[in-house]
Write an enzyme that holds these catalytic residues in place. Structure first.
Site, PDB file in Angstrom:
ATOM      1  N   ASP A   1       0.788  -1.236   0.000  1.00  0.00           N
ATOM      2  CA  ASP A   1       0.000   0.000   0.000  1.00  0.00           C
ATOM      3  C   ASP A   1       0.819   1.285   0.000  1.00  0.00           C
ATOM      4  OD1 ASP A   1       0.727  -0.935   2.596  1.00  0.00           O
ATOM      5  OD2 ASP A   1      -0.735   0.397   3.533  1.00  0.00           O
TER       6      ASP A   1
ATOM      7  N   GLU B   1      -0.764  -2.085   5.029  1.00  0.00           N
ATOM      8  CA  GLU B   1       0.124  -2.168   6.194  1.00  0.00           C
ATOM      9  C   GLU B   1       0.046  -0.904   7.039  1.00  0.00           C
ATOM     10  OE1 GLU B   1       3.218  -1.577   8.846  1.00  0.00           O
ATOM     11  OE2 GLU B   1       3.204  -0.410   7.003  1.00  0.00           O
TER      12      GLU B   1
HETATM   13 NI    NI Z   1       6.491   0.936   5.426  1.00  0.00          NI
END
Ligand code: NI
Length: 392
Positions: free
Chosen positions: A79, A137
């Site tokens: 991401d 994440e």
């Molecule tokens: Ni990172």
């Protein structure tokens, strides 16, 4: 190992191209549709067994050697961040307000490179390698969601590996450490309720702004007076909200912050003291505080044996690299959820190059890496997998 290194180096132009393509097209957590498409297409092309749509946009793939042996999970996050890129490179983000400012574009490129390299060296492997391309994440819980959706089952990995390009250090540096590497994070919200009134008549109020200020100051006594000087903790207040006008004492005030710790004992101590101080200080000033704690991520703890194997693999495949075995950061990483269940190792690979102006910190609008880190990371990760499958 020498062949592995040369083959990784040969992949360099392709790794740069993949990384730049992803950098142009960043996608936020759980929206990595295009990225997951690139990942799935490449892995399918390599003949891996690919599952898409795990935790919305996650991709899981299995490289099966057909020979008995352990299962190694290798995880890469995908991401981007809600940041407007300020770099003017030709591969700059083409999506306004979204940018790969943490280097997860590099991670995807590295992951695909590892898949390519290990597929080419399939004959020298045994067991299986499970690829986990993870969405979200950056604080959205992608790893936890993939675990809920079964990424750690069928087959269950024996070991898990993951890494981060690291702009705090130059290319040529690698940080592989056993034990606590990254901190666990909790966020907190303190709501202070007082009694509002006129700014000129304070004695008829219970001022939540004053209580807020006292609480913020007192919170810093936890690290300096309660946590052992030999332990580590961070308490940071990142947001304060109260009132609308210069002459009105508001009814409520709110403090938002984060706590970072490496161990359960210190974490419990800090959170307990935080509640006691907030409630006690507020009460002593005629207000009432309510504390809400939200646990974000546990600490990243590396397994000793696995960390040693990764260190040895890195030293063999890239003998010129400097390994920092004591690196630690208070940053957090949701790979911690995987490492809580599977013995493994998370490590950093230096990606900065101050001479080329490539040393802006992670999450900075001008963040960029020296792409020399890409093939080196592929070499280390592939070598680590190779060593691990033959370690038992
Ligand atoms: Ni990172």
């Amino acid at each position: 190992m020498e062949a592995l290194r040369q083959d990784a180096q040969r992949l360099a132009p392709e790794l740069v191209a993949v990384r730049r393509d992803l950098h142009r097209h960043p996608e936020l957590g759980f929206q990595e549709v295009r990225t997951a498409g690139v990942v799935a297409k490449t892995l399918t092309g390599l003949g891996l067994e690919v599952t898409t749509g795990v935790a919305k946009t996650g991709v899981v793939a299995l490289l099966e050697t057909g020979k008995p042996g352990p299962t190694i999970l290798v995880r890469f996050d995908m991401d981007a961040l809600p940041i407007q890129e300020q770099n003017t490179v030709d591969y700059a983000s083409q999506t306004p307000g979204v940018m790969h400012a943490c280097g997860h574009d590099a991670h995807v490129a590295i992951g695909l490179g590892v898949a390519r390299l290990l597929s080419a060296h399939r004959e020298e492997l045994r067991g299986r390698v499970k690829f986990m391309f993870q969405p979200a994440e950056e604080g959205l819980g992608g790893a936890e969601k993939m675990i809920q959706e079964g990424v750690l089952e069928n087959p269950r990995p024996d070991y898990a590996l993951s890494m981060h390009v690291w702009n705090e250090k130059p290319v040529g540096w690698v940080g592989i450490k056993s034990g606590a590497l990254m901190a666990g994070a909790d966020s907190f919200r303190i709501l202070i309720e007082g009694k509002g009134g006129h700014g000129a008549i304070p004695h008829q109020t219970a001022d939540p702004v004053y209580a807020m200020a006292q609480i913020i100051t007192a919170l810093q006594s936890i690290v300096s007076r309660n946590v052992s000087p030999l332990e580590t903790a961070v308490i940071s207040v990142g947001s304060v909200r109260a009132g609308e006008a210069h002459n009105i004492i508001p009814q409520t005030a709110e403090i938002l912050g984060t706590v970072r710790t490496y161990s359960d004992e210190v974490r419990e101590l800090v959170l307990n003291r935080l509640c006691t101080i907030a409630e006690g200080v507020a009460q002593s000033l005629g207000c009432r505080a309510t504390v809400k704690i939200n646990d974000v991520t546990p600490a990243v703890i590396n397994d000793k044996k696995v960390a040693q194997i990764v260190q040895s693999a890195a030293a063999k495949v890239l003998p010129e690299m400097t390994n920092d075995t004591s690196c630690q950061t208070m940053a957090s990483e949701d790979m911690a959820y995987v490492l809580r269940e599977i013995p493994g190792c998370y490590f950093f690979v230096g990606s900065a190059n101050p001479e080329k102006g490539l040393s802006f910190a992670h999450h900075h609008p001008r963040f960029d890496i020296d792409e020399e880190v890409l093939w080196r990371s592929v070499a280390i990760m592939s070598a680590a997998v190779m060593e691990l499958v033959w370690s038992e």
